[in-house]
Design an enzyme around this catalytic site. Structure first.
Site, PDB file in Angstrom:
ATOM      1  N   HIS A  62      -7.506   1.415   3.745  1.00 58.83           N
ATOM      2  CA  HIS A  62      -6.842   2.717   3.659  1.00 58.83           C
ATOM      3  C   HIS A  62      -6.993   3.411   2.314  1.00 58.83           C
ATOM      4  O   HIS A  62      -6.618   4.562   2.169  1.00 58.83           O
ATOM      5  CB  HIS A  62      -5.336   2.571   3.971  1.00 58.83           C
ATOM      6  CG  HIS A  62      -4.566   2.021   2.809  1.00 58.83           C
ATOM      7  ND1 HIS A  62      -4.520   0.693   2.516  1.00 58.83           N
ATOM      8  CD2 HIS A  62      -3.845   2.639   1.847  1.00 58.83           C
ATOM      9  CE1 HIS A  62      -3.790   0.495   1.427  1.00 58.83           C
ATOM     10  NE2 HIS A  62      -3.366   1.664   0.995  1.00 58.83           N
TER      11      HIS A  62
HETATM   12  C1  UD1 Z   1      -0.393   6.181   0.028  1.00 60.50           C
HETATM   13  C2  UD1 Z   1      -0.480   5.800  -1.454  1.00 60.50           C
HETATM   14  C3  UD1 Z   1      -1.188   4.477  -1.608  1.00 60.50           C
HETATM   15  C4  UD1 Z   1      -0.532   3.403  -0.732  1.00 60.50           C
HETATM   16  C5  UD1 Z   1      -0.484   3.900   0.701  1.00 60.50           C
HETATM   17  C6  UD1 Z   1       0.182   2.903   1.624  1.00 60.50           C
HETATM   18  C7  UD1 Z   1      -0.654   7.720  -2.970  1.00 60.50           C
HETATM   19  C8  UD1 Z   1      -1.550   8.497  -3.859  1.00 60.50           C
HETATM   20  N1  UD1 Z   1      -1.251   6.790  -2.202  1.00 60.50           N
HETATM   21  O1  UD1 Z   1      -1.716   6.366   0.516  1.00 60.50           O
HETATM   22  O2  UD1 Z   1      -1.114   4.066  -2.951  1.00 60.50           O
HETATM   23  O3  UD1 Z   1      -1.291   2.218  -0.823  1.00 60.50           O
HETATM   24  O4  UD1 Z   1       0.248   5.133   0.733  1.00 60.50           O
HETATM   25  O5  UD1 Z   1      -0.019   3.258   2.955  1.00 60.50           O
HETATM   26  O6  UD1 Z   1       0.534   7.928  -2.988  1.00 60.50           O
HETATM   27  N2  UD1 Z   1      -0.922  10.380   7.217  1.00 60.50           N
HETATM   28  C9  UD1 Z   1      -0.466  10.507   8.509  1.00 60.50           C
HETATM   29  N3  UD1 Z   1       0.795  10.056   8.789  1.00 60.50           N
HETATM   30  C10 UD1 Z   1       1.622   9.503   7.858  1.00 60.50           C
HETATM   31  C11 UD1 Z   1       1.148   9.396   6.537  1.00 60.50           C
HETATM   32  C12 UD1 Z   1      -0.123   9.826   6.227  1.00 60.50           C
HETATM   33  O7  UD1 Z   1      -1.168  10.995   9.378  1.00 60.50           O
HETATM   34  O8  UD1 Z   1       2.754   9.113   8.200  1.00 60.50           O
HETATM   35  C13 UD1 Z   1      -2.299  10.806   6.907  1.00 60.50           C
HETATM   36  C14 UD1 Z   1      -2.407  12.266   6.522  1.00 60.50           C
HETATM   37  O9  UD1 Z   1      -3.632  12.741   6.944  1.00 60.50           O
HETATM   38  C15 UD1 Z   1      -2.431  12.192   5.021  1.00 60.50           C
HETATM   39  C16 UD1 Z   1      -3.204  10.915   4.783  1.00 60.50           C
HETATM   40  O10 UD1 Z   1      -2.799  10.040   5.828  1.00 60.50           O
HETATM   41  O11 UD1 Z   1      -3.031  13.302   4.434  1.00 60.50           O
HETATM   42  C17 UD1 Z   1      -2.961  10.283   3.459  1.00 60.50           C
HETATM   43  O12 UD1 Z   1      -1.562  10.061   3.268  1.00 60.50           O
HETATM   44  P1  UD1 Z   1      -0.973   9.948   1.789  1.00 60.50           P
HETATM   45  O13 UD1 Z   1       0.467   9.707   1.851  1.00 60.50           O
HETATM   46  O14 UD1 Z   1      -1.445  11.102   0.947  1.00 60.50           O
HETATM   47  O15 UD1 Z   1      -1.699   8.686   1.181  1.00 60.50           O
HETATM   48  P2  UD1 Z   1      -1.999   7.244   1.793  1.00 60.50           P
HETATM   49  O16 UD1 Z   1      -3.434   7.141   2.060  1.00 60.50           O
HETATM   50  O17 UD1 Z   1      -1.061   6.870   2.881  1.00 60.50           O
END
Ligand code: UD1
Length: 357
Positions: free
Chosen positions: A205
């Protein structure tokens, strides 16, 4: 005299940590919980509240996804307002996500002392958003709760020695509780014919892997070439990236079962009976090793260097060939390194806060 601590969570790994820390905090003081809403899908957030008995958040800020600046900016504004309403004497943040950064910054600007759980970890790779978040949170914190001696010495090298406490790893506290007496494979997967010891668990991820099509392609090529069944709970970010890069077909050519993200106890049961784990997650590297399952980390470095001892964890970067070779390596003959402390990390943190807030 009792005191009030505001804990800030938002992303999946923080909910897992809050499961043990909230319990310890609430035995000693008043805790208010602020959920930024960084993770919002039911299987990325709600499931942990339900399964792990985390108290319902006092404030849900509904921030959701966006660029780093959008997400962090929205959080800063809303966390500041929540802290002004909730009037805590201290603020607790976890790990290294954008919720950590925003929580630490909003609190510090209000003059509130910050406690950082999982302080001092470093990958020494500033291209990772997490590394920037950690460094800033550590700089702003009054209490730096370190899981390992490596974390303590990382801070020392940066000139940070005040407020540093080696407490152990709160994920170790939780894993002890969750795996104590836990049964076999999750029902849905046992029914699918998985054989203990004959499958691999994979998770990917990290932005450095999902947002770089060349790296993602190599990892997929490696997973699809493994001779064992691969169970792959797919993070929503990764699902999107696989679709965008047209890699689902390549994945489908191997023995890969792409499934929805799992809750915590199911994930730990799945890992415990695996032949090996392939991951870029920090938490899962430790959990695999702790459960005596060899790990392959598809990154170029790790913050959890202790896991590399005795060959229990191996760094392969995003090389398919190295991934395949590492997954096939014989099981190490030594016992796994003790990476998690003694299960009393949360207790120790709360003791420090009780004395010093
Ligand atoms: C975040 C953390 C990472 C951690 C991870 C655990 C940051 C910079 N990164 O990464 O350090 O290891 O969480 O999972 O804070 N999305 C969904 N549904 C959700 C959440 C996210 O669809 O409930 C999708 C969206 O497209 C979003 C993307 O995942 O834009 C990324 O989500 P984001 O919270 O920005 O970062 P993670 O990759 O989850």
């Amino acid at each position: 005299m009792t005191f009030r601590v505001a804990s800030i969570v938002g992303a999946r790994p923080q909910l897992i940590k809050a499961a043990v820390v909230s319990r310890a905090l609430r035995a000693a003081c008043e805790e208010v919980l602020i959920h930024t809403g960084q993770h919002y899908d039911a299987n990325m957030s709600d499931v942990f509240f339900e399964e792990l008995g985390i108290p319902a958040p006092d404030r849900h800020l509904g921030v959701g996804s966006g660029t780093h600046a959008q997400q962090t900016g929205r959080m800063l504004e809303r966390i500041e307002a929540a802290l002004q309403e909730l009037t805590p004497q201290a603020v607790l943040v976890y790990g290294d996500t954008n919720s950590t950064l925003a929580g630490a910054l909003a609190a510090a600007k209000l003059g509130l002392p910050v406690a950082h759980v999982e302080a001092g970890l470093r990958s020494f790779n500033r291209r990772m958003p997490e590394e920037i978040n950690r460094v800033v949170a550590d700089t702003l914190s009054r209490w730096l709760f370190c899981p390992t001696t490596t974390a303590v010495s990382n801070l020392k090298q940066e000139g940070i020695t005040r407020g540093v406490h080696l407490v152990g790893d709160v994920m170790g506290d939780l894993l002890r509780v969750v795996t104590d007496g836990a049964g076999g494979l999750p029902d849905s997967l046992a029914a699918g014919g998985l054989r203990p010891g004959h499958y691999v668990v994979a998770t990917v991820h990290r932005a450095e892997n999902t947002d770089d099509p060349a790296r993602l392609r190599e990892i997929v090529r490696g997973l699809a070439a493994l001779e064992w069944q691969v169970v792959f709970p797919v993070h929503p970010r990764t699902r999107r990236a696989l679709e965008a890069s047209g890699l689902n077909d390549a994945l489908g050519r191997g023995r890969v079962m792409a499934i929805e993200p799992l809750g915590y106890p199911d994930m730990m049961r799945l890992v415990r009976s695996a032949r090996c784990v392939v991951t870029d997650s920090g938490g899962l590297q430790k959990e695999a090793v702790w459960l005596g399952v060899p790990c392959v980390t598809v990154r170029d470095e790790t913050e959890w260097v202790e896991t590399l001892e005795g060959g229990w964890n191996v760094l392969t970067g995003a090389s398919a060939d190295q991934l395949i070779a590492a997954a096939a390596r014989p099981r190490p003959s030594t016992s796994p390194p003790a990476v998690f402390g003694d299960g009393k990390a949360a207790e120790r943190m709360v003791e420090v806060l009780r004395r010093e807030v």
